[in-house]
Write a protein that holds these residues in place. Structure first.
Motif, PDB file in Angstrom:
ATOM      1  N   UNK A 206       0.829  -1.208   0.000  1.00  0.00           N
ATOM      2  CA  UNK A 206       0.000   0.000   0.000  1.00  0.00           C
ATOM      3  C   UNK A 206       0.861   1.255   0.000  1.00  0.00           C
ATOM      4  N   UNK A 207       1.945   1.237   0.740  1.00  0.00           N
ATOM      5  CA  UNK A 207       2.810   2.417   0.834  1.00  0.00           C
ATOM      6  C   UNK A 207       3.668   2.598  -0.419  1.00  0.00           C
ATOM      7  N   UNK A 208       4.097   1.483  -1.007  1.00  0.00           N
ATOM      8  CA  UNK A 208       4.952   1.568  -2.197  1.00  0.00           C
ATOM      9  C   UNK A 208       4.172   1.946  -3.445  1.00  0.00           C
TER      10      UNK A 208
ATOM     11  N   UNK B 188      -6.762   1.158   5.364  1.00  0.00           N
ATOM     12  CA  UNK B 188      -5.362   1.545   5.547  1.00  0.00           C
ATOM     13  C   UNK B 188      -4.814   2.195   4.284  1.00  0.00           C
ATOM     14  N   UNK B 189      -5.134   1.624   3.127  1.00  0.00           N
ATOM     15  CA  UNK B 189      -4.683   2.200   1.864  1.00  0.00           C
ATOM     16  C   UNK B 189      -5.220   3.621   1.704  1.00  0.00           C
ATOM     17  N   UNK B 190      -6.472   3.822   2.072  1.00  0.00           N
ATOM     18  CA  UNK B 190      -7.057   5.162   1.973  1.00  0.00           C
ATOM     19  C   UNK B 190      -6.313   6.156   2.869  1.00  0.00           C
ATOM     20  N   UNK B 191      -5.947   5.723   4.073  1.00  0.00           N
ATOM     21  CA  UNK B 191      -5.221   6.609   4.971  1.00  0.00           C
ATOM     22  C   UNK B 191      -3.844   6.960   4.416  1.00  0.00           C
ATOM     23  N   UNK B 192      -3.176   5.991   3.795  1.00  0.00           N
ATOM     24  CA  UNK B 192      -1.878   6.270   3.169  1.00  0.00           C
ATOM     25  C   UNK B 192      -2.052   7.311   2.065  1.00  0.00           C
ATOM     26  N   UNK B 193      -3.078   7.137   1.257  1.00  0.00           N
ATOM     27  CA  UNK B 193      -3.316   8.067   0.154  1.00  0.00           C
ATOM     28  C   UNK B 193      -3.691   9.458   0.659  1.00  0.00           C
ATOM     29  N   UNK B 194      -4.470   9.515   1.741  1.00  0.00           N
ATOM     30  CA  UNK B 194      -4.799  10.816   2.320  1.00  0.00           C
ATOM     31  C   UNK B 194      -3.541  11.538   2.781  1.00  0.00           C
ATOM     32  N   UNK B 195      -2.635  10.775   3.409  1.00  0.00           N
ATOM     33  CA  UNK B 195      -1.391  11.376   3.861  1.00  0.00           C
ATOM     34  C   UNK B 195      -0.558  11.914   2.715  1.00  0.00           C
TER      35      UNK B 195
ATOM     36  N   UNK C 202      -7.133 -10.098   9.791  1.00  0.00           N
ATOM     37  CA  UNK C 202      -5.850  -9.736  10.385  1.00  0.00           C
ATOM     38  C   UNK C 202      -5.756  -8.236  10.628  1.00  0.00           C
ATOM     39  N   UNK C 203      -6.207  -7.434   9.667  1.00  0.00           N
ATOM     40  CA  UNK C 203      -6.180  -5.982   9.863  1.00  0.00           C
ATOM     41  C   UNK C 203      -7.095  -5.558  11.004  1.00  0.00           C
ATOM     42  N   UNK C 204      -8.261  -6.172  11.106  1.00  0.00           N
ATOM     43  CA  UNK C 204      -9.167  -5.826  12.202  1.00  0.00           C
ATOM     44  C   UNK C 204      -8.533  -6.141  13.556  1.00  0.00           C
ATOM     45  N   UNK C 205      -7.843  -7.278  13.629  1.00  0.00           N
ATOM     46  CA  UNK C 205      -7.259  -7.694  14.904  1.00  0.00           C
ATOM     47  C   UNK C 205      -6.027  -6.873  15.279  1.00  0.00           C
ATOM     48  N   UNK C 206      -5.186  -6.574  14.300  1.00  0.00           N
ATOM     49  CA  UNK C 206      -3.877  -6.008  14.612  1.00  0.00           C
ATOM     50  C   UNK C 206      -3.791  -4.490  14.467  1.00  0.00           C
ATOM     51  N   UNK C 207      -4.574  -3.909  13.571  1.00  0.00           N
ATOM     52  CA  UNK C 207      -4.478  -2.454  13.385  1.00  0.00           C
ATOM     53  C   UNK C 207      -5.843  -1.778  13.409  1.00  0.00           C
ATOM     54  N   UNK C 208      -6.886  -2.537  13.748  1.00  0.00           N
ATOM     55  CA  UNK C 208      -8.230  -1.982  13.955  1.00  0.00           C
ATOM     56  C   UNK C 208      -8.731  -1.196  12.750  1.00  0.00           C
ATOM     57  N   UNK C 209      -8.478  -1.697  11.573  1.00  0.00           N
ATOM     58  CA  UNK C 209      -9.016  -1.100  10.351  1.00  0.00           C
ATOM     59  C   UNK C 209      -9.120  -2.197   9.314  1.00  0.00           C
ATOM     60  N   UNK C 210      -9.428  -1.822   8.078  1.00  0.00           N
ATOM     61  CA  UNK C 210      -9.471  -2.783   6.978  1.00  0.00           C
ATOM     62  C   UNK C 210      -8.287  -2.536   6.051  1.00  0.00           C
ATOM     63  N   UNK C 211      -7.936  -3.485   5.206  1.00  0.00           N
ATOM     64  CA  UNK C 211      -6.830  -3.246   4.269  1.00  0.00           C
ATOM     65  C   UNK C 211      -7.071  -2.030   3.380  1.00  0.00           C
ATOM     66  N   UNK C 212      -8.287  -1.889   2.846  1.00  0.00           N
ATOM     67  CA  UNK C 212      -8.569  -0.746   1.988  1.00  0.00           C
ATOM     68  C   UNK C 212      -8.675   0.547   2.803  1.00  0.00           C
TER      69      UNK C 212
END
Length: 319
Positions: A223-225, A262-269, A250-260
């Motif tokens: 997602x970051x690359x 997380x991708x959206x947050x990377x893109x917002x940044x 896995x994303x829900x358990x470990x980072x409390x979000x969804x894969x997409x």
């Protein structure tokens, strides 16, 4: 599949199948005149499917497979498979067993027994085992001879096995598409981990279906690359080497979000960084930046941006 052996000659059969699998002893326990053998194989990058039948009572004793793993399923007849000093099991039609790369074993074939096998590279299996157990991989993975762990597991394995066979026998797109072949290979290995009994000394398995941090980190890295490129949940799961559903859990358990998510947050940044860098530049527009980072709906982009940064994107650009 391509037929490699159709013979009544014991020595010819031994030579050809030894080269296809690993060197092994082949002995006829019944009447040698009744001996016959059929062997065929086909596949795509990552997976080989084969069919094998012996016409007489036969004993096969291969050397350890070393570089790959076999999932064997009886089509008809019976075999007795044993790992010297460890396990022994009689396998009947529809049942499976796994021969991992490390064990020595013997298979006692009843006359006319036939099986199919799915072959996976050891590297693929060891990565999938590490993902399933939630540790850094690759991981030396051994399996019991007990077959599928439940009726539900048997159905799951039958489903992925049928998909693989359709690709091979029907000359599907996996034979010509590395992307499809890779996805199907990874899915097959992941389902194998959840449907058959994995034995790995010194590592405590998580409950079925869990995926730990390594898979999440691989998806995050992609997602970051490639935040500026079209990415789907399937793309992220392929990079993580797990199924889309397992990655979401896995994303829900470990980072409390969804894969997409997380991708959206990377893109917002990334969009925020670009808007901040372009502050006061009249040639840059919010729409241009939003589209570049995958936001096709400007209203939604503005809403996401406002919630995260406390102001609309236009204010960042004009400030």
């Amino acid at each position: 599949m391509r037929t490699l052996v159709l013979s009544n000659d014991l020595d010819e059969t031994r030579e050809i199948i030894s080269s296809a699998y690993s060197p092994y002893q082949l002995s006829v326990l019944g009447d040698p005149k009744e001996f016959s053998a059929w062997y065929a194989e086909g596949g795509f990058p990552g997976i080989t499917v084969s069919g094998l039948q012996y016409g007489a009572e036969t004993l096969v004793a291969p050397q350890p497979l070393d570089s790959y793993l076999l999932v064997c399923q009886l089509v008809r007849g019976r075999v007795r498979v044993s790992s010297p000093g460890r396990e022994e099991r009689v396998v009947g039609p529809g049942q499976t067993y796994v021969l991992d790369p490390y064990r020595s074993f013997q298979v006692h074939w009843s006359p006319g027994a036939r099986m199919t096998t799915v072959r996976l590279d050891r590297e693929t299996v060891e990565k999938a085992a590490a993902d399933a157990l939630g540790v850094e991989g690759p991981l030396r993975a051994r399996f019991s001879l007990n077959g599928t762990t439940s009726a539900a597991a048997a159905r799951s394995w039958a489903g992925i096995s049928a998909a693989v066979h359709r690709e091979v026998l029907g000359e599907g797109v996996a034979r010509s598409s590395p992307l499809v072949a890779g996805h199907l290979t990874q899915s097959t290995a992941a389902i194998l981990m959840q449907t058959h009994e994995l034995i790995t000394q010194g590592v405590d398995a998580q409950r079925p279906g869990e995926v730990a941090h390594p898979a999440v980190r691989r998806a995050m890295a992609l997602a970051e690359e490639r935040a500026d490129q079209p990415l789907s949940l399937a793309d992220l799961a392929a990079a993580a080497r797990v199924s889309p559903r397992a990655l979401q859990e896995a994303f829900r358990r470990h980072v409390d979000t969804t894969p997409l998510g997380y991708l959206r947050e990377v893109r917002l940044g990334r969009a925020h960084q670009e808007l901040s860098a372009a502050r006061g530049d009249g040639d840059v527009t919010v729409a241009e930046v939003a589209y570049r980072w995958g936001f096709n709906n400007l209203g939604r982009f503005a809403g996401y941006y406002q919630r995260r940064y406390g102001r609309p994107p236009s204010r960042t650009l004009r400030a």
